[in-house]
Design a protein around this motif. Structure first.
Motif, mmCIF file in Angstrom:
data_model
loop_
_atom_site.group_PDB
_atom_site.id
_atom_site.type_symbol
_atom_site.label_atom_id
_atom_site.label_comp_id
_atom_site.label_asym_id
_atom_site.label_seq_id
_atom_site.Cartn_x
_atom_site.Cartn_y
_atom_site.Cartn_z
ATOM 1 N N ASN A 40 9.387 79.770 19.649
ATOM 2 C CA ASN A 40 7.974 79.392 19.751
ATOM 3 C C ASN A 40 7.368 79.103 18.380
ATOM 4 N N GLY A 41 8.152 78.455 17.516
ATOM 5 C CA GLY A 41 7.692 78.051 16.196
ATOM 6 C C GLY A 41 7.636 79.157 15.164
ATOM 7 N N ARG A 42 8.101 80.350 15.493
ATOM 8 C CA ARG A 42 8.049 81.514 14.612
ATOM 9 C C ARG A 42 9.452 82.018 14.286
ATOM 10 N N LYS A 43 9.696 82.331 13.023
ATOM 11 C CA LYS A 43 10.985 82.893 12.624
ATOM 12 C C LYS A 43 11.113 84.287 13.221
ATOM 13 N N THR A 44 12.159 84.490 14.064
ATOM 14 C CA THR A 44 12.318 85.791 14.727
ATOM 15 C C THR A 44 13.587 86.524 14.315
#
Length: 188
Positions: free
Chosen positions: A121-125
């Protein structure tokens, strides 16, 4: 020791078994739990820059194709740079615009480095790095691994040294519990 004997990372570039792609590249990574992930890259290279610098050929390529993982196909693009006995590759593997993986690899002589970053979702996880070096002159193998996710960070180091028949090994496990308390355990 088991991680080292099974081969932490293996990579191989061969002629593609798919006619629409000229290159097939497999990357096998052994996970800390003993399982393995095999990424099969199919791609075409397009030379975008070439020059001679101090008598050494330097080339840069654009890569486009797909990646097969667990029977699923994903769009892939990236670049590859070569110079003498060095190679750097970086790939972006897309599930969609906001969910993708970035993979980087550097190889020089007996040293290899890998970085893997997951975006959801566009976030570094999730992020992991691996460095592996064999020094035959000193009978030494060095391995470093770090892992970072939304929840915790773990760092593992392993060094195997053989000198006149002796072996020294160290494995350190770093655990972050649910209360964010860090504990260090010498496993070996």
């Amino acid at each position: 020791e088991n991680m080292m004997s099974q081969g932490v990372v293996k990579s191989e570039e061969i002629t593609s078994d798919r006619p629409e792609y000229e290159t097939m590249y497999t990357l096998t990574a052994s996970n800390l739990d003993g399982t393995k992930d095999v990424y099969t890259f199919y791609y075409n290279e397009r030379l975008i820059e070439e020059e001679f610098d101090d008598g050494e050929l330097e080339q840069e390529f654009r890569l486009e194709g797909l990646v097969v993982l667990d029977g699923m196909e994903y769009q892939m693009f990236g670049q590859k740079e070569t110079e003498n006995n060095e190679m750097e590759m970086s790939f972006k593997v897309l599930k969609d615009e906001r969910n993708y993986v970035e993979i980087e690899q550097e190889m020089e002589n007996d040293e290899q480095e890998f970085a893997y970053t997951l975006y959801e979702n566009g976030r570094k996880t999730y992020e992991t790095e691996l460095e592996y070096e064999i020094d035959a002159r000193k009978n030494k193998i060095e391995f470093e691994f770090s892992e970072k996710s939304d929840k915790d960070r773990k760092t593992y180091s392993y060094e195997y040294v053989t000198r006149k028949g002796t072996t020294t090994a160290a494995v350190i496990e770093v655990v972050v519990d649910e209360n964010n308390q860090v504990s260090y355990t010498f496993v070996e």
